[in-house]
Design an enzyme around this catalytic site. Structure first.
Site, PDB file in Angstrom:
ATOM      1  N   GLY A 101      35.878  28.884  38.478  1.00 51.70           N
ATOM      2  CA  GLY A 101      36.819  28.567  39.540  1.00 51.70           C
ATOM      3  C   GLY A 101      37.660  27.346  39.213  1.00 51.70           C
ATOM      4  CG  ASN A 102      38.583  23.372  37.614  1.00 54.52           C
ATOM      5  OD1 ASN A 102      39.809  23.416  37.615  1.00 54.52           O
ATOM      6  ND2 ASN A 102      37.898  22.237  37.652  1.00 54.52           N
ATOM      7  CG  PHE A 127      41.966  29.668  35.686  1.00 51.75           C
ATOM      8  CD1 PHE A 127      42.038  28.489  36.400  1.00 51.75           C
ATOM      9  CD2 PHE A 127      41.383  30.769  36.293  1.00 51.75           C
ATOM     10  CE1 PHE A 127      41.564  28.413  37.694  1.00 51.75           C
ATOM     11  CE2 PHE A 127      40.903  30.709  37.590  1.00 51.75           C
ATOM     12  CZ  PHE A 127      40.999  29.514  38.291  1.00 51.75           C
ATOM     13  CB  CYS A 128      36.601  29.615  33.438  1.00 51.06           C
ATOM     14  SG  CYS A 128      35.085  30.574  33.479  1.00 51.06           S
ATOM     15  N   PRO A 129      37.731  32.096  35.786  1.00 50.33           N
ATOM     16  CG  PRO A 129      37.962  34.422  35.767  1.00 50.33           C
ATOM     17  CD  PRO A 129      38.175  33.207  34.924  1.00 50.33           C
TER      18      PRO A 129
END
Ligand code: ZN
Length: 632
Positions: free
Chosen positions: A482-483, A477-479
């Site tokens: 955002g997805n 999950f890549c903050p």
């Protein structure tokens, strides 16, 4: 392996009922029998029994010596139903040790399938102690009187005919009633065969009973405990997961007011606690037992600080999300939207800001009044602006894309093994479809169950805690995006990283060249024409840009290189980080082995060109060759 005396088997079997939780929540651990028969494989089939003298019908049954068994029964036909000194019958011994031929013979000679011993346990209870699925099937088929397939059951498959296909049997209703009576028959403590299977953590027996014989997974013992209470209490995560997946009631209370979550907390089984919370036992965090204690309080009392902490933080996040959804103000809506996007707006501002900074401090600064860019500089500037802008388009695509969320319909539509033939009870539980019937579960791949999404994940999928859904080819999950990065947006993500790396490298190079050319204009009082450090303060904005550009370049380029190298190896970040958890990533020698790696050229081609295409044939064959069946 040497087999111990039959007497030792008796101790282990009678421990089934001795392993109940205490009536009081104060000292449950004191009655837990740790030497469960499930871990004792000394009497499993195939052992060396050279040192054992088969001198009675019970040993002949326990060791599966068919010749001796026939000899004893021929001599004394009535012995087939007579108990030994401890009160246990030959059929129980044969069933405990999965002696399919011996059990079949005993039944054919009139052994009573539903005869109970002094503890109220039948041979069926005993099959669940050591997951003897072969004899379990023999018994139930005998009761249903549908006979055995031609050639008998294959004991090595443990499932008999149709092993692995998981179809429920077509059993006439009147026969099914007899089977149900046996399945629901409780022993002296009310334990059904499903309870015993859960007490020993045999998920395969639970699955077999539920799918093939439509056994009740929520049956109550005399203390009103369900199989889920037992699996959670004993810390058997696979069985807990499976029961939740089969829609067992997660918040059922026993006579002491304890839910499965209470019992898992009392024992400090952190994995079971997490599984229950993910699988719908949310209400149990507030549930109080008869003494008024919640699971969190019991865990704290017992000194399981980790469990108490987990429950406390789960409770807090539940309450927070309830607060947010109940006060649906405009501000909350903005906050929720921002939370969904995470750090994505920051990345947008960073990239746009850097481009603006680049244009003002590197390309068009007053500093360079007398130093035109030249053709090379102009091309480089356009590369920077172009790459960053197109990169932003790919960033947008990555953020807004479906990363490859697994949908129940997709999973089952893609599985050629699905049968619409699931038992009626199961169909009712799962909303009309036999979606719980899955070949991966017949092979014992319990780790593929997602108790939250209530589905069996495709092989390389993982549940994402942030989005709350399972994602195919889950990478991370890549903050910043955002997805989740998954099967359907990883290509866009890597293109974004590559374009930004190109822009950052080019702007960095151009800035360095421009810095070197920061020379006083001809005719300047300082004496034009030569570079001097004294001029640096005037070029401060250029220096600041260089530092900022370089810092961002370092992180973006690192991520880009790591991602590209993983694509070349056809592996995800998650698979590399958690390879020990995945059986499909282990070779026959137990070391890391990636069955999806087809060579870097093929991997890159598949990723760039056929990224949405499944290639089930080669993958299925590779994977199944490295995964032995657990039920065998
Ligand atoms: Zn999931």
């Amino acid at each position: 392996m040497a087999i111990e005396s039959v007497a030792s088997l008796q101790t282990t079997v009678s421990s089934v009922s001795a392993s109940a939780p205490a009536a009081s929540t104060d000292e449950p651990a004191s009655t837990v029998n740790t030497s469960s028969a499930a871990t004792d494989d000394t009497a499993m089939p195939g052992g060396d029994r050279a040192d054992v003298v088969i001198d009675d019908i019970f040993k002949a049954s326990a060791y599966g010596d068919l010749d001796k068994l026939k000899e004893f029964i021929e001599r004394t036909p009535s012995a087939v139903n007579q108990p030994d000194a401890q009160g246990y019958r030959p059929l129980q011994w044969a069933c405990l040790n999965n002696r399919v031929a011996a059990a079949t013979y005993l039944l054919s000679r009139g052994a009573s399938a539903d005869a109970a011993d002094h503890t109220g346990q039948t041979a069926l209870h005993w099959t669940a102690v050591r997951a003897s699925v072969g004899t379990l099937e023999v018994l139930l088929r005998h009761i249903a009187d549908i006979g055995l397939p031609a050639g008998g059951l294959d004991p090595t498959s443990a499932l008999g005919d149709g092993a692995g296909d998981g179809a429920a049997l077509d059993v006439p209703a009147h026969s099914m009633a007899a089977v149900r009576r046996l399945l629901e028959l409780g022993d002296a403590r009310g334990y059904t065969v499903m309870h015993v299977a859960s007490q020993y953590g045999h998920a395969n027996v639970v699955y077999h009973l539920a799918m093939r014989w439509n056994a009740d997974i929520d049956g109550l013992d005399l203390d009103d405990r369900t199989p889920l209470h037992w699996a959670a209490y004993k810390g058997f995560v696979d069985a807990t997961k499976l029961l939740l997946f089969l829609n067992a009631s997660p918040n059922q209370k026993d006579k002491e007011g304890c839910t499965p979550l209470h019992w898992a907390s009392i024992r400090g089984n952190i994995e079971a606690v997490n599984t229950l919370l993910q699988g719908g036992a949310k209400d149990s965090i507030y549930a109080q037992d008869v003494t008024g204690s919640t699971p969190q309080q019991l865990a704290a009392e017992k000194g399981h600080r980790h469990v108490a902490g987990t429950l406390a933080s789960f409770r807090k996040s539940e309450e927070r999300s309830k607060r947010v959804s109940s006060s649906w103000s405009a501000w909350n809506r903005i906050v929720t939207a921002m939370q969904t996007l995470q750090m994505a707006p920051v990345i947008w501002m960073l990239i746009i800001g850097l481009v603006y900074f680049f244009l003002t401090s590197v390309v068009n600064s007053a500093l360079f009044l007398y130093h035109p860019l030249g053709l090379f500089g102009a091309i480089a500037s356009w590369i920077v602006v172009g790459s960053s802008s197109i990169g932003l388009i790919f960033l947008y695509r990555t953020t807004t894309a479906d990363p490859g969320f697994v949908r129940v319909a997709d999973v089952y539509a893609n599985s050629p093994h699905m049968r619409e033939k699931g038992s009626s009870g199961m169909r009712a539980r799962t909303g009309g479809s036999a979606t719980v019937n899955h070949p991966a579960l017949w092979s014992g791949e319990w780790e593929r169950i997602c108790v939250t999404c209530k589905l069996v994940r495709p092989l390389r999928a993982k549940h994402c805690k942030v989005t709350g859904r399972c994602v195919e080819h889950f990478d991370h999950f890549c903050p910043w995006v955002g997805n989740v990065i998954g099967r359907k947006n990883r290509r866009d993500f890597i293109i974004f990283l590559t374009l930004e790396t190109i822009a950052l490298v080019t702007s960095c190079g151009l800035a360095l060249l421009r810095l070197a050319s920061v020379v006083p204009a001809p005719g300047h009082p300082s004496g034009g024409g030569t570079f001097s450090l004294a001029r640096l303060p005037q070029a401060s904005s250029l220096v600041i840009f260089l530092v900022a550009d370089f810092v961002v370049l370092l992180s973006v380029a690192t991520l880009c290189i790591v991602q590209i190298s993983q694509v070349c190896r056809n592996v995800t970040t998650n698979e590399l980080a958690n390879s020990h958890r995945y059986r499909y990533l282990r070779g026959p020698d137990g070391l890391f082995h990636n069955p999806f790696d087809l060579g870097w050229y093929r991997n890159v081609w598949d990723f760039m060109v056929e990224t949405y295409e499944e290639q089930p044939q080669p993958l299925t064959s590779i994977v199944s060759s490295t995964m032995p069946k657990r039920v065998a």
